[in-house]
Design a protein around this motif. Structure first.
Motif, PDB file in Angstrom:
ATOM      1  N   ALA A   1      40.423  37.791   4.848  1.00 16.72           N
ATOM      2  CA  ALA A   1      41.616  37.282   5.415  1.00 16.72           C
ATOM      3  C   ALA A   1      41.632  35.691   4.908  1.00 16.72           C
ATOM      4  CB  ALA A   1      41.900  37.229   6.679  1.00 16.72           C
ATOM      5  N   GLN A   2      40.442  35.080   5.049  1.00 13.19           N
ATOM      6  CA  GLN A   2      40.080  33.562   4.677  1.00 13.19           C
ATOM      7  C   GLN A   2      40.153  33.211   3.118  1.00 13.19           C
ATOM      8  OE1 GLN A   2      40.031  31.193   6.712  1.00 13.19           O
ATOM      9  NE2 GLN A   2      39.714  32.061   8.764  1.00 13.19           N
ATOM     10  N   ILE A   3      39.726  34.324   2.465  1.00 11.67           N
ATOM     11  CA  ILE A   3      39.813  34.276   0.941  1.00 11.67           C
ATOM     12  C   ILE A   3      41.138  34.368   0.485  1.00 11.67           C
ATOM     13  CG2 ILE A   3      39.249  35.509  -1.071  1.00 11.67           C
ATOM     14  CD1 ILE A   3      36.283  36.422   0.327  1.00 11.67           C
ATOM     15  N   ALA A   4      41.863  35.272   1.202  1.00 16.55           N
ATOM     16  CA  ALA A   4      43.276  35.526   0.534  1.00 16.55           C
ATOM     17  C   ALA A   4      44.105  34.213   0.841  1.00 16.55           C
ATOM     18  CB  ALA A   4      43.793  36.570   1.249  1.00 16.55           C
ATOM     19  N   ALA A   5      44.212  33.606   2.200  1.00 15.02           N
ATOM     20  CA  ALA A   5      44.591  32.454   2.572  1.00 15.02           C
ATOM     21  C   ALA A   5      44.379  31.213   1.670  1.00 15.02           C
ATOM     22  CB  ALA A   5      44.230  32.037   3.869  1.00 15.02           C
ATOM     23  N   CYS A   6      42.942  31.022   1.398  1.00 13.72           N
ATOM     24  CA  CYS A   6      42.471  30.049   0.425  1.00 13.72           C
ATOM     25  C   CYS A   6      43.192  30.269  -0.859  1.00 13.72           C
ATOM     26  CB  CYS A   6      41.031  30.073   0.283  1.00 13.72           C
ATOM     27  SG  CYS A   6      40.091  29.360   1.614  1.00 13.72           S
ATOM     28  N   ALA A   7      43.411  31.495  -1.357  1.00 18.96           N
ATOM     29  CA  ALA A   7      44.059  31.965  -2.753  1.00 18.96           C
ATOM     30  C   ALA A   7      45.378  31.555  -2.793  1.00 18.96           C
ATOM     31  CB  ALA A   7      43.744  33.219  -2.935  1.00 18.96           C
ATOM     32  N   HIS A   8      46.056  31.660  -1.495  1.00 10.87           N
ATOM     33  CA  HIS A   8      47.532  30.981  -1.215  1.00 10.87           C
ATOM     34  C   HIS A   8      47.636  29.973  -1.544  1.00 10.87           C
ATOM     35  CE1 HIS A   8      51.552  31.126   0.597  1.00 10.87           C
ATOM     36  NE2 HIS A   8      51.056  29.918   1.034  1.00 10.87           N
ATOM     37  N   TYR A   9      46.815  28.930  -1.344  1.00  9.10           N
ATOM     38  CA  TYR A   9      46.810  27.596  -1.328  1.00  9.10           C
ATOM     39  C   TYR A   9      46.301  26.755  -2.752  1.00  9.10           C
ATOM     40  CZ  TYR A   9      48.401  27.241   3.305  1.00  9.10           C
ATOM     41  OH  TYR A   9      49.087  27.439   4.470  1.00  9.10           O
ATOM     42  N   GLY A  10      45.883  27.992  -3.673  1.00 10.54           N
ATOM     43  CA  GLY A  10      45.187  27.577  -5.002  1.00 10.54           C
ATOM     44  C   GLY A  10      43.702  27.341  -4.783  1.00 10.54           C
ATOM     45  N   VAL A  11      43.069  27.831  -3.811  1.00 11.09           N
ATOM     46  CA  VAL A  11      41.616  27.654  -3.813  1.00 11.09           C
ATOM     47  C   VAL A  11      40.876  29.007  -3.875  1.00 11.09           C
ATOM     48  CG1 VAL A  11      39.714  26.782  -2.217  1.00 11.09           C
ATOM     49  CG2 VAL A  11      42.018  25.517  -2.480  1.00 11.09           C
ATOM     50  N   ALA A  12      40.002  29.158  -4.883  1.00  8.83           N
ATOM     51  CA  ALA A  12      39.201  30.315  -4.866  1.00  8.83           C
ATOM     52  C   ALA A  12      38.154  30.202  -4.150  1.00  8.83           C
ATOM     53  CB  ALA A  12      39.020  30.403  -6.252  1.00  8.83           C
ATOM     54  N   ALA A  13      37.862  31.237  -2.985  1.00  7.11           N
ATOM     55  CA  ALA A  13      36.759  31.166  -2.126  1.00  7.11           C
ATOM     56  C   ALA A  13      35.870  32.451  -2.342  1.00  7.11           C
ATOM     57  CB  ALA A  13      37.440  31.189  -0.615  1.00  7.11           C
ATOM     58  N   ARG A  14      34.638  32.042  -1.934  1.00  2.00           N
ATOM     59  CA  ARG A  14      33.762  33.247  -2.055  1.00  2.00           C
ATOM     60  C   ARG A  14      32.826  33.284  -1.039  1.00  2.00           C
ATOM     61  NH1 ARG A  14      28.610  34.039  -4.084  1.00  2.00           N
ATOM     62  NH2 ARG A  14      28.349  31.706  -4.700  1.00  2.00           N
ATOM     63  N   PHE A  15      32.827  34.536  -0.259  1.00  2.00           N
ATOM     64  CA  PHE A  15      31.958  34.835   1.020  1.00  2.00           C
ATOM     65  C   PHE A  15      30.360  35.175   0.383  1.00  2.00           C
ATOM     66  CE2 PHE A  15      30.452  37.603   4.282  1.00  2.00           C
ATOM     67  CZ  PHE A  15      30.382  37.036   5.185  1.00  2.00           C
ATOM     68  N   GLY A  16      29.389  34.753   0.972  1.00  4.11           N
ATOM     69  CA  GLY A  16      28.108  35.281   0.751  1.00  4.11           C
ATOM     70  C   GLY A  16      27.266  35.391   2.049  1.00  4.11           C
ATOM     71  N   THR A  17      26.148  35.966   1.908  1.00  5.19           N
ATOM     72  CA  THR A  17      25.180  36.243   2.914  1.00  5.19           C
ATOM     73  C   THR A  17      23.757  36.016   2.724  1.00  5.19           C
ATOM     74  OG1 THR A  17      24.953  38.547   2.758  1.00  5.19           O
ATOM     75  CG2 THR A  17      26.667  37.787   4.467  1.00  5.19           C
ATOM     76  N   HIS A  18      23.552  35.242   1.708  1.00  2.81           N
ATOM     77  CA  HIS A  18      22.429  34.654   1.014  1.00  2.81           C
ATOM     78  C   HIS A  18      22.178  33.268   0.935  1.00  2.81           C
ATOM     79  CE1 HIS A  18      24.909  35.226  -2.356  1.00  2.81           C
ATOM     80  NE2 HIS A  18      24.248  34.380  -3.012  1.00  2.81           N
ATOM     81  N   GLY A  19      22.457  32.557   1.877  1.00  3.18           N
ATOM     82  CA  GLY A  19      22.701  30.996   1.741  1.00  3.18           C
ATOM     83  C   GLY A  19      21.275  30.497   2.049  1.00  3.18           C
ATOM     84  N   THR A  20      21.031  29.546   1.454  1.00  6.24           N
ATOM     85  CA  THR A  20      19.680  28.366   1.569  1.00  6.24           C
ATOM     86  C   THR A  20      20.064  27.184   1.464  1.00  6.24           C
ATOM     87  OG1 THR A  20      19.551  28.131  -0.687  1.00  6.24           O
ATOM     88  CG2 THR A  20      18.295  30.200   0.295  1.00  6.24           C
ATOM     89  N   SER A  21      19.241  26.253   1.944  1.00  6.70           N
ATOM     90  CA  SER A  21      19.698  24.881   2.179  1.00  6.70           C
ATOM     91  C   SER A  21      19.642  24.170   0.600  1.00  6.70           C
ATOM     92  CB  SER A  21      18.812  23.879   2.704  1.00  6.70           C
ATOM     93  OG  SER A  21      17.229  24.050   2.336  1.00  6.70           O
ATOM     94  N   SER A  22      18.956  24.999  -0.369  1.00 11.34           N
ATOM     95  CA  SER A  22      19.293  24.535  -1.659  1.00 11.34           C
ATOM     96  C   SER A  22      20.320  24.915  -2.287  1.00 11.34           C
ATOM     97  CB  SER A  22      18.165  24.953  -2.639  1.00 11.34           C
ATOM     98  OG  SER A  22      18.063  26.370  -2.620  1.00 11.34           O
ATOM     99  N   LEU A  23      21.222  25.834  -1.884  1.00  9.72           N
ATOM    100  CA  LEU A  23      22.532  26.193  -2.366  1.00  9.72           C
ATOM    101  C   LEU A  23      23.484  25.263  -1.828  1.00  9.72           C
ATOM    102  CD1 LEU A  23      24.372  29.760  -2.487  1.00  9.72           C
ATOM    103  CD2 LEU A  23      25.223  27.908  -0.896  1.00  9.72           C
ATOM    104  N   LEU A  24      23.296  24.920  -0.561  1.00  6.23           N
ATOM    105  CA  LEU A  24      24.254  23.887   0.185  1.00  6.23           C
ATOM    106  C   LEU A  24      23.903  22.575  -0.818  1.00  6.23           C
ATOM    107  CD1 LEU A  24      23.683  24.073   3.728  1.00  6.23           C
ATOM    108  CD2 LEU A  24      25.608  25.338   2.266  1.00  6.23           C
ATOM    109  N   GLN A  25      22.922  22.193  -1.068  1.00  4.37           N
ATOM    110  CA  GLN A  25      22.484  20.841  -1.804  1.00  4.37           C
ATOM    111  C   GLN A  25      23.323  20.941  -3.211  1.00  4.37           C
ATOM    112  OE1 GLN A  25      18.671  19.679  -1.352  1.00  4.37           O
ATOM    113  NE2 GLN A  25      18.701  19.806   0.853  1.00  4.37           N
TER     114      GLN A  25
END
Length: 191
Positions: free
Chosen positions: A75-99
């Motif tokens: 639902a968040q991905i679809a809402a972001c797309a409605h506003y012209g933002v491509a969102a991607r959800f993941g479950t493999h995050g690290t501090s280096s990904l954030l940086q």
């Protein structure tokens, strides 16, 4: 979007919009809309004209509800797309990904456990927006307020969560609960 601040204290994106979830006018949503408030801050940063007004995370949440519940990544991905933002959800995050994302000019939504001590976190989860980092801490916009990072719970509810520094030492165990590389995240790009 503005210019990123980089210095001895770290790197911080100029994410000016801070939405407080606890001021929601939508019945029953104020204490459960952290994911929506987080994504709304990212949308506002990438598409400044997309959401207007101090409480525009309610407007964003109404859009989310057309696609599902506030807790649903799809639902968040679809809402972001409605506003012209491509969102991607993941479950493999690290501090280096954030940086890497922040160095590229993009904030990151992060889902973590906010109850209990950092060495044994628990709870249903909470979403905040990573907007920067320093050597020993992440910099976040926390829509619920200011987290007591070592002990869990909140020292300030409804305030204190703008550009708050949460030490990596206590926050990473809350985010990478199942071990290194298991953080839940949402990345954002212009569509």
């Amino acid at each position: 979007m503005g210019s990123t601040t980089t210095g001895a204290l770290g790197t911080v994106l100029p994410v000016r919009q801070y939405y407080v979830q606890t001021d929601s006018a939508l019945p029953g949503q104020a204490y459960r809309m952290c994911f929506s408030s987080t994504c709304a801050m990212a949308v506002k940063y990438l598409r400044p004209g997309a959401l207007l007004g101090a409480n525009a995370d309610d407007t964003y949440l109404r859009t989310v509800q057309r696609f599902g519940d506030t807790t649903s990544p799809s639902a968040q991905i679809a809402a972001c797309a409605h506003y012209g933002v491509a969102a991607r959800f993941g479950t493999h995050g690290t501090s280096s990904l954030l940086q890497r994302e922040i160095d590229g000019g993009f904030p990151v939504g992060t889902g973590f456990l906010h109850h209990g001590p950092s060495q044994a976190p628990r709870g249903g989860g909470h979403w905040i927006l990573a907007i920067g980092y320093a050597p020993a801490a992440g910099v976040f916009n926390d829509p619920y307020g200011e987290l007591n990072n070592p002990a869990g719970g909140y020292v300030q509810v409804g305030r204190g969560g703008r550009a708050v520094h949460y030490s990596w030492r206590h926050w990473l165990p809350r985010w990478e609960v199942e071990g290194t590389g298991t953080g839940w995240f949402m990345t954002y790009r212009l569509a």
